[in-house]
Design an enzyme around this catalytic site. Structure first.
Site, short mmCIF file in Angstrom:
data_model
loop_
_atom_site.label_atom_id
_atom_site.label_comp_id
_atom_site.label_asym_id
_atom_site.label_seq_id
_atom_site.Cartn_x
_atom_site.Cartn_y
_atom_site.Cartn_z
N HIS A 95 -10.00 -4.48 -0.74
CA HIS A 95 -8.66 -4.07 -1.15
C HIS A 95 -8.65 -3.78 -2.65
CE1 HIS A 95 -4.34 -4.14 -1.90
NE2 HIS A 95 -4.17 -3.96 -0.60
N GLU A 167 -6.45 3.68 1.20
CA GLU A 167 -5.31 3.25 0.40
C GLU A 167 -5.41 3.87 -0.99
OE1 GLU A 167 -5.30 -0.95 -0.43
OE2 GLU A 167 -7.25 -0.77 -1.36
#
EC number: 5.3.1.1
Length: 255
Positions: A95, A167
């Protein structure tokens, strides 16, 4: 045939009361939904509580990180075996917040990917570019580099049964979101990049979108052929909003 997956990343949010309340609401909202996988990743402190609250539902348990070590003197870390033991299935790695705040490298993230695969867990590999990289036209270059960290060490076969979450960092927690066409272009690039090594694996790998997905923009994003659900941040903390996203993913792929 790919089925979408919508996963809620709770990040550093939660309490014992909130876990029970939110999961009860999710179970109620999603009881009749099928055609879309659903998972949540609470903070590690609440995984056992969440597991019991989810029992008997179709919502899978996930986690937000893993260490490359299986045991030993590594204070504060959580191993793949521990996550498996407690019942987690989908584990987020790479992430942007981990890459930024904890200086995690592509190589370290690829090592986590391998550890999860060995343990029989499902990696949710996050990739994506910064605002500066996007403005410089380096989106594909960055995504390819981050995927190649796994491809070059473990081969395309490693992505069988895994999940990728695109993302764009400039769209995380900013209220910005890539347009459906922009997101689709990158998702197609990711799939095509893997297909250079293994077309069959590329065709089956789930590629989620993960940049400020909410109940207002999800349906349009999910109409795109290479967007297979979403990795959801803030909206996953609200049962009604998260349910709208899940239902939109299920409906889009049935259409």
């Amino acid at each position: 045939m790919r089925h979408p997956l919508v996963m809620g990343n709770w990040k550093l949010n939660g309490s014992t009361h909130m876990v029970n309340e939110l999961i009860a609401a999710l179970r109620n909202e999603l009881s009749s939904v099928d055609g879309c996988g659903v998972a949540i990743a609470p903070p590690v402190m609440y995984l056992d509580q969440a597991k019991h609250a989810l029992a008997g539902s179709r919502i899978a348990l996930g986690a937000q990180n893993v260490d490359v070590n299986l045991s030993g003197a590594f204070t504060g870390e959580v191993s793949a075996d521990m996550l498996k033991d407690i019942g987690a299935q989908y584990i987020i790695i790479g992430h942007s917040e981990r890459r930024t705040y904890h200086k995690e490298t592509d190589a370290a993230i690829a090592e986590k990917f391998a550890v999860l695969k060995t343990a029989g867990l499902i990696p949710v590999l996050c990739i994506g570019e910064t605002d500066a990289e996007n403005e410089a036209g380096k989106t594909e270059e960055v995504c390819a580099r981050q995927i190649d960290a796994v491809l070059k060490t473990q081969g395309a076969e490693a992505f069988k049964g895994a999940v990728i979450a695109y993302e764009p960092i400039w769209a995380i927690g900013t209220g910005k979101s890539a347009t459906p066409a922009q997101a689709q272009a990158v998702h197609k690039f990711i799939r095509d990049h893997i297909a250079k090594q293994d077309a069959a694996v590329a065709a089956e790998v789930i590629i989620q979108y993960g940049g400020s997905v909410n109940d207002k923009n999800a349906a349009e994003l999910f109409t795109q052929p290479d967007i297979d659900g979403a990795l959801v941040g803030g909206a996953s903390l609200k049962a009604d909003a998260f349910a709208v996203i899940v239902k939109a993913a299920a409906a889009a792929k049935k259409a």
